[in-house]
Design an enzyme around this catalytic site. Structure first.
Site, PDB file in Angstrom:
ATOM      1  CG  ASP A  58      -1.789   1.240   1.279  1.00  0.00           C
ATOM      2  OD1 ASP A  58      -2.938   1.281   0.689  1.00  0.00           O
ATOM      3  OD2 ASP A  58      -1.744   2.245   2.015  1.00  0.00           O
ATOM      4  CB  ILE A  59       1.160   4.213  -2.034  1.00  0.00           C
ATOM      5  CG1 ILE A  59       1.505   3.271  -3.361  1.00  0.00           C
ATOM      6  CG2 ILE A  59       1.759   5.480  -2.223  1.00  0.00           C
ATOM      7  CD1 ILE A  59       1.217   4.290  -4.798  1.00  0.00           C
ATOM      8  CG  ASN A  66      -4.728  11.665  -5.398  1.00  0.00           C
ATOM      9  OD1 ASN A  66      -3.838  11.637  -6.473  1.00  0.00           O
ATOM     10  ND2 ASN A  66      -5.198  10.607  -5.195  1.00  0.00           N
ATOM     11  CG  ASP A  75      -4.068   9.225 -12.302  1.00  0.00           C
ATOM     12  OD1 ASP A  75      -4.501   8.754 -11.233  1.00  0.00           O
ATOM     13  OD2 ASP A  75      -4.845  10.011 -13.148  1.00  0.00           O
ATOM     14  CD  GLU A 101      -4.547   4.098  -1.527  1.00  0.00           C
ATOM     15  OE1 GLU A 101      -4.650   4.342  -0.243  1.00  0.00           O
ATOM     16  OE2 GLU A 101      -5.220   4.345  -2.132  1.00  0.00           O
TER      17      GLU A 101
END
Length: 171
Positions: A58-59, A66, A75, A101
């Site tokens: 997971d980022i 964002n 993106d 993500e």
């Protein structure tokens, strides 16, 4: 003309099939393909007696990326993470955009030692994945958190193993 039309039709069919099983943004496989892949891999693992490692990455802090840099940069981050995953996994592993993500890597015939080594390598690779070209927005570095679970150790069904993987990620 008929031969050319048949060849184009076959090419279109292959392209359409690829669109159905891959994520538009990252080019990685999607959850639809994951289900079929796991069905086959679990049967093979059961017959041959080897484990399957599942790594869920997971980022970290993706929503603020964002919010701060915009969805276009978000993106770009997702695309670069997808590229890095494709370049880091072994030929027999399956990298999947699991959702948002989150990225899943299915690693057939991988034990705890191998999965932990890969997770550490992946974590290090992601830390090195910088975005320096953001103009007035500055630079961006990303990190990932990774959860690991194994079939059949954490469940006899893929859904149970994925749940264990998710729980491991949040620990």
């Amino acid at each position: 003309e008929n031969i050319q039309m048949a060849e184009r039709s076959e090419e279109d069919h292959i392209a359409l099939k690829q669109l159905v099983i891959t994520d538009d943004l990252t080019g990685l496989y999607n959850r639809r393909f994951l289900e079929e892949y796991c069905r086959i891999q679990v049967a093979i693992a059961l017959r041959q007696g080897y484990p399957i490692g599942f790594l869920l990455a997971d980022i970290d802090h993706f929503k603020p990326i964002n919010d701060t840099f915009g969805h276009d940069i978000g993106d770009r981050v997702l695309m670069r993470v997808g590229e890095k995953l494709r370049g880091t996994v072994r030929a027999g592993d399956l990298p999947v955009r699991y959702g948002g993500e989150e990225f899943l890597i299915v690693m057939p015939a991988t034990d705890r030692t191998g999965a932990l080594a890969f997770a550490e390598r992946l974590r290090t690779e992601m830390v090195g994945l910088g975005f320096e070209d953001l103009g007035s927005l500055g630079a961006l570095r990303i990190t990932v958190s990774i959860g690991i679970a194994f079939y059949p150790e954490h469940g006899s069904q893929v859904a149970a193993v994925l749940k264990a993987c998710d729980e491991s990620l949040y620990r």
